[in-house]
Design an enzyme around this catalytic site. Structure first.
Site, mmCIF file in Angstrom:
data_model
loop_
_atom_site.group_PDB
_atom_site.id
_atom_site.type_symbol
_atom_site.label_atom_id
_atom_site.label_comp_id
_atom_site.label_asym_id
_atom_site.label_seq_id
_atom_site.Cartn_x
_atom_site.Cartn_y
_atom_site.Cartn_z
ATOM 1 N N GLU A 279 11.290 17.564 -28.655
ATOM 2 C CA GLU A 279 10.825 18.463 -29.708
ATOM 3 C C GLU A 279 9.307 18.617 -29.666
ATOM 4 O O GLU A 279 8.765 19.618 -30.122
ATOM 5 C CB GLU A 279 11.260 17.904 -31.075
ATOM 6 C CG GLU A 279 11.814 18.957 -32.006
ATOM 7 C CD GLU A 279 12.512 18.380 -33.230
ATOM 8 O OE1 GLU A 279 13.663 18.775 -33.483
ATOM 9 O OE2 GLU A 279 11.922 17.554 -33.934
ATOM 10 N N HIS A 300 28.058 4.362 -12.811
ATOM 11 C CA HIS A 300 29.409 4.695 -12.360
ATOM 12 C C HIS A 300 29.808 6.108 -12.771
ATOM 13 O O HIS A 300 30.974 6.485 -12.654
ATOM 14 C CB HIS A 300 30.393 3.655 -12.905
ATOM 15 C CG HIS A 300 30.094 2.282 -12.389
ATOM 16 N ND1 HIS A 300 30.766 1.694 -11.351
ATOM 17 C CD2 HIS A 300 29.129 1.392 -12.749
ATOM 18 C CE1 HIS A 300 30.254 0.490 -11.112
ATOM 19 N NE2 HIS A 300 29.258 0.296 -11.947
ATOM 20 N N LYS A 414 19.413 28.197 -36.727
ATOM 21 C CA LYS A 414 19.670 28.170 -38.181
ATOM 22 C C LYS A 414 19.803 29.588 -38.711
ATOM 23 O O LYS A 414 20.661 29.879 -39.549
ATOM 24 C CB LYS A 414 18.524 27.463 -38.907
ATOM 25 C CG LYS A 414 18.442 25.987 -38.634
ATOM 26 C CD LYS A 414 17.353 25.350 -39.486
ATOM 27 C CE LYS A 414 17.043 23.960 -38.992
ATOM 28 N NZ LYS A 414 15.832 23.401 -39.577
HETATM 29 O O1 PA5 Z 1 11.440 16.156 -36.351
HETATM 30 C C1 PA5 Z 1 11.751 17.035 -37.123
HETATM 31 O O2 PA5 Z 1 10.916 17.654 -37.779
HETATM 32 C C2 PA5 Z 1 13.207 17.418 -37.312
HETATM 33 O O3 PA5 Z 1 14.034 16.743 -36.457
HETATM 34 C C3 PA5 Z 1 13.625 17.102 -38.729
HETATM 35 O O4 PA5 Z 1 13.409 15.735 -38.957
HETATM 36 C C4 PA5 Z 1 15.092 17.433 -38.966
HETATM 37 O O5 PA5 Z 1 15.305 18.776 -38.701
HETATM 38 C C5 PA5 Z 1 15.484 17.127 -40.399
HETATM 39 O O6 PA5 Z 1 14.654 17.786 -41.284
HETATM 40 P P1 PA5 Z 1 14.549 17.380 -42.795
HETATM 41 O O7 PA5 Z 1 14.013 15.994 -42.861
HETATM 42 O O8 PA5 Z 1 13.622 18.375 -43.405
HETATM 43 O O9 PA5 Z 1 15.941 17.469 -43.365
#
Ligand code: PA5
Length: 437
Positions: A279, A300, A414
């Site tokens: 990310e 394996h 989303k």
């Molecule tokens: O690293 C990030 O920003 C994302 O993975 C969020 O943690 C994830 O989408 C969950 O978001 P939230 O904590 O707003 O529910």
């Protein structure tokens, strides 16, 4: 710092000139530390470990104590950065078969990290008739997966144990001011903890996002934080080594990094690492693709591809010094299985030889090998690893020329999902997506 994380690039950088990258890495570290780079409003994690004070730790331990006393199960609800850190540390420190054994304190379970109907059904079935608590974690307070899971388990808990028990045993971890979860928690009078504005989800494991569930599971959050502080103070050399090595390899055509472990308890640490790097770096059509394998299991299944497939891989082995327990291989008079040559040896000796043999085989097959060593798996070294990977990620992302602290790409699915679900406010998108059918 004695006995801590080492990054060894002996089998990774042969023939590569990394001098220029060394200067680039120093510049990237300077950009990070001076707060002058992209995404500099999300640097709260950088000095987080050393800023955690006694009062915060005591408050977390107290809340954890209430849940541990009153509940047989605690369901931790969250996804992505609001899930993986706690899951990784709890798995790494737990008995592998804790789910099947009775022990001290509640079992910590997870929900809201998928939309699996059967998963939720099975979890509801498990906690039905048992006292359970909920830690609901969402920075935005509006994420769909944890939102649905929380609605279901809140409803179940209130019906099963009554409103008062639910109010006492639901804790919300969310933004200080904004979001549906903050409003709901205020309205219902839940205990709450704050995810700081300047700490993104994937960098939040040392905030209450990770610390509260880890404390509820019975692990030592003070030692975890102390380990992270050690890295914050003293870890830069190893941070730079890792950031330089992976960027050198990327620039030489190695587009995929496989994090390999030979320690089953580290499976979810690799999942957490994949989110952290994926990310943070996957932007502008750039970035090393983070993958992971559990060895020797995956030798394996994936071993052939790693040894002999497309040569775009490098491998980072996360190597653990000592196991917690010893199991010896017995001798057998008949030796029908031909294993007497190992009699009297402990299992980890065999694992270590598998590790070394695998590393050399993969290097010979054209897969450069980085080694990250930790002395053993405990709270202190996990704390060190968390901070080490976070800081190296920030440096590495700046070296790559991206903003390591945003994640604009995760919104695309989303938008489509909300349009397909006909969420109010998405009418135009719904019409557009239906036109594509
Ligand atoms: O690293 C990030 O920003 C994302 O993975 C969020 O943690 C994830 O989408 C969950 O978001 P939230 O904590 O707003 O529910």
């Amino acid at each position: 710092m004695d006995n801590s994380i080492q990054v060894i690039s002996k089998y990774a950088l042969e023939g590569l000139d990394v001098q220029a990258l060394h200067n680039e890495a120093l510049a990237a570290k300077q950009t990070l530390e001076s707060g002058t780079g992209l995404g500099n409003d999300f640097l709260g994690w950088l000095h987080l470990p050393s800023s955690i004070d006694e009062q915060q730790l005591q408050a977390l331990e107290q809340t954890a104590g209430i849940l541990r006393q009153e509940c047989e199960y605690v369901i931790t609800i969250g996804i992505g950065g609001s899930y993986l850190g706690a899951k990784a540390i709890i798995e790494a420190l737990s008995d592998h078969f804790a789910a099947y054994k009775s022990g001290n304190g509640p079992k910590v379970l997870f929900a809201g990290s998928n939309i699996g109907e059967d998963y939720l059904y099975d979890l509801m079935d498990l906690v039905r008739g048992h006292k359970f608590g909920i830690i609901v974690i969402s920075k935005s307070g509006t994420t769909t997966e944890p939102g649905i899971a929380f609605r279901i388990f809140k409803d179940m808990l209130e019906k099963q144990e009554g409103k008062q028990f639910a109010q006492r045993n639901i804790v919300a971890v969310t933004d200080a001011r904004r979001g549906a979860l903050r409003n709901l928690a205020t309205q219902e009078g839940y205990a709450t903890y704050v995810i700081p504005d300047d700490v993104g989800g994937r960098f939040s494991v040392l905030t209450p996002v990770g610390l509260l569930p880890i404390a509820v599971a019975g692990f030592d959050i003070r030692a975890l934080v102390a380990g992270a502080v050690e890295m914050e103070k003293d870890g830069d050399e190893q941070v730079l080594n890792y950031a330089i090595a992976r960027n050198a390899l990327y620039q030489n055509g190695k587009k995929i990094e496989i994090l390999a472990n030979f320690t089953p308890r580290l499976h979810f640490l690799a999942e957490w690492w994949k989110q952290l790097y994926g990310e943070s770096e996957g932007k502008g059509h750039k970035g090393i693709f983070p993958a992971s394998v559990d060895f020797t299991t995956d030798l394996h299944s994936m071993g052939q591809m790693i040894q002999d497939g497309e040569r775009t891989l490098f491998e980072t082995v996360l190597s653990v010094g000592d196991q917690q327990h010893e199991v010896l291989i017995p001798s057998d008079e008949a030796d029908l299985d031909g294993l007497n040559y190992l009699a009297g040896k402990n299992v980890d000796y065999v694992n270590k030889m598998a590790e070394l043999g695998t590393r050399l085989a993969h290097v010979d097959g054209g897969v450069p090998n980085l080694l990250i060593t930790i002395p053993t798996v405990n709270e202190r070294y996990l704390g060190q690893l968390i901070y080490f990977f976070e800081k190296a990620c920030g440096v590495s992302g700046y070296m790559l020329g991206v903003n390591p602290f945003d994640q604009p790409g995760v919104e695309a699915y989303k938008k489509n999902m909300f349009a397909l679900l006909e969420k109010p406010g998405y009418e135009e998108a719904t019409a557009a997506i239906k036109a594509r059918f």
